[in-house]
Scaffold this active site. Structure first.
Site, short mmCIF file in Angstrom:
data_model
loop_
_atom_site.label_atom_id
_atom_site.label_comp_id
_atom_site.label_asym_id
_atom_site.label_seq_id
_atom_site.Cartn_x
_atom_site.Cartn_y
_atom_site.Cartn_z
N GLU A 1 93.86 -46.97 50.32
CA GLU A 1 95.07 -46.76 51.11
C GLU A 1 94.98 -45.39 51.81
O GLU A 1 94.17 -44.55 51.42
CB GLU A 1 96.31 -46.84 50.22
N PRO A 2 95.82 -45.16 52.83
CA PRO A 2 95.73 -43.91 53.58
C PRO A 2 95.79 -42.66 52.72
O PRO A 2 95.10 -41.67 52.98
CB PRO A 2 96.92 -43.99 54.53
N THR B 1 86.47 -53.18 55.23
CA THR B 1 85.34 -53.81 55.91
C THR B 1 85.53 -55.32 56.00
O THR B 1 86.03 -55.94 55.06
CB THR B 1 84.03 -53.50 55.16
N HIS C 1 61.01 -36.49 63.84
CA HIS C 1 61.03 -37.03 65.20
C HIS C 1 61.37 -35.97 66.25
O HIS C 1 61.22 -36.24 67.46
CB HIS C 1 62.05 -38.17 65.30
N GLY D 1 63.14 -33.84 68.97
CA GLY D 1 64.18 -34.18 69.95
C GLY D 1 64.43 -35.67 70.05
O GLY D 1 65.57 -36.12 70.26
N GLU E 1 82.70 -46.79 48.19
CA GLU E 1 82.56 -47.39 46.86
C GLU E 1 82.32 -46.36 45.76
O GLU E 1 81.50 -46.55 44.86
CB GLU E 1 81.47 -48.48 46.86
#
Length: 386
Positions: free
Chosen positions: A129-130, A160, A343, A345, A368
């Site tokens: 909940e919020p 979800t 990687h 940039g 979770e």
């Protein structure tokens, strides 16, 4: 109990099948969905045809008759390529269908599980909940009996699979009474999509998991039949604790997949990218990063498989699930950061998968059960004071 990490022939065949599907079907398409924040319906339909949504459920309910290890193997292989699709599967099974299977009546199972197992319908789990995250016992949503109905009022957040075109039911936790000491009695209630008063807010603008479906839900005098109670009245808190314990193993498998995917992409890049006349993978600094990434992915995999083995054997697994979720999620975040660094940039450009993995990794330390909650659970299981 000793852990044999080797897979059976059936589990290995499943792993290879899902790996090929992730490589050949998900990988070429998911980037466009991700950038447009679109739910990948065609990929989900194909996953349904493969039986992935029914992996751990009995055939009598439309499932594949597999086990929890099968589900987690599929999650790891999908997450090696993309986490939005992986979390769609994880939430649909662990949070959407599993509560029905674990706690539903025979009538509820036969009504809902066949469609959930085929992916024709998605289920969601309305817990957060919020103002109530880790403190799930502070639930404010209420459900009051009125004749033959439950009347539900409240708000759920970060849910979800709750607003897709194929979402069919949301399991909602709500306060249905009080104990003598005033503590809330929490129950779980099935709310079908489209029920009057049940409103799905627009999707969130998220840092990651951009091709998964996440909404705030509100309930204003929502009426559902009393028979939609899931399990015993007042047992909802214990029910969702069990569901979250199991779900942590699945999230650990997903996180392991992301950690492994970061390594896969970095190995390819380190072999192809040259600097100062040789592949950057020839540099010891890069080699050490890659070695550490492999160490994390390997250890995370052993941790979630150990927890899954204990679950399937009917042994206590709460501590092992918390360890697996904690270690794998933090390993995923670290591997994503290191992959981006390798990687250079290009790792900051969304056309490269590691950029997507970097964005997707952080939520694994939150959803979770936060990393702090996992440490608390482990400490309590060690006998330390609550």
């Amino acid at each position: 109990m000793g852990l044999d990490h080797r897979l059976s022939a059936e589990h290995e065949e499943l792993r290879r099948t899902v790996a090929a599907f992730a490589r050949d079907v998900i990988a070429p398409k998911i980037g466009d969905h991700y950038e447009r924040h679109e739910f990948p319906y065609e990929i989900v339909r194909e996953m349904g045809r493969m039986g992935l949504f029914g992996l751990p459920f009995p055939e009598e309910y439309g499932g594949m008759g597999g086990d929890y290890l099968a589900l987690c193997l599929a999650l790891e292989e999908i997450a090696r390529v993309d986490s939005s699709v992986a979390i769609t599967l994880e939430a649909a099974v662990s949070l959407g269908a599993m509560p029905l299977y674990r706690f539903g009546t025979e009538e509820q199972k036969r009504e809902w599980l066949p469609r959930l197992c085929t992916g024709e319908m998605l289920g969601a789990f309305g817990l957060t909940e919020p103002d109530v995250g880790s403190d799930a016992g502070g639930t404010r949503t209420t459900a009051v009996r009125d004749g033959g109905d439950w009347v539900i009022n409240g708000t759920k957040s970060f849910i979800t699979n709750s607003g897709t075109d194929i979402t069919g039911v949301v399991t909602v936790t709500a306060v249905t009474g009080r104990k003598p000491d005033g503590a809330p009695l929490i129950s779980s209630i099935l709310v079908p999509s489209g029920t009057p008063g049940f409103t799905v807010a627009p999707g969130y603008s998220k840092v990651g998991w951009c091709a998964s479906d996440t909404h705030e839900l509100s309930f204003s005098d929502v009426r559902v039949p009393a028979a939609h109670l899931l399990g015993e009245e007042g047992r909802g808190y214990a029910q969702f604790l069990r569901i979250l314990d199991e779900g942590r193993i699945a999230i650990a498998a997903l996180a392991t997949g992301l950690a492994q995917g970061c390594l896969d992409e970095s190995l390819d890049y380190a072999a192809a990218r040259t600097a100062f006349g040789r592949p950057i993978g020839a540099n010891q600094a890069i080699q050490f990063k890659l070695a550490d990434m492999e160490m994390r992915a390997h250890t995370a995999r052993l941790a979630w498989r150990d927890a899954a083995a204990r679950l399937m054997a009917g042994e206590p697994f709460k501590r092992q699930a918390a360890i697996a979720k904690l270690y794998s999620s933090e390993s995923a975040v670290t591997n994503a950061r290191e992959a981006t660094q390798i990687h250079g940039g290009y790792g900051f450009m969304n056309e490269y998968p590691v950029a997507r993995m970097w964005r997707d990794s952080k939520i694994l330390e939150i959803g979770e059960g936060t990393s702090e909650v996992q440490r608390m659970l482990i400490a309590r299981d060690l006998g330390l004071p609550a």
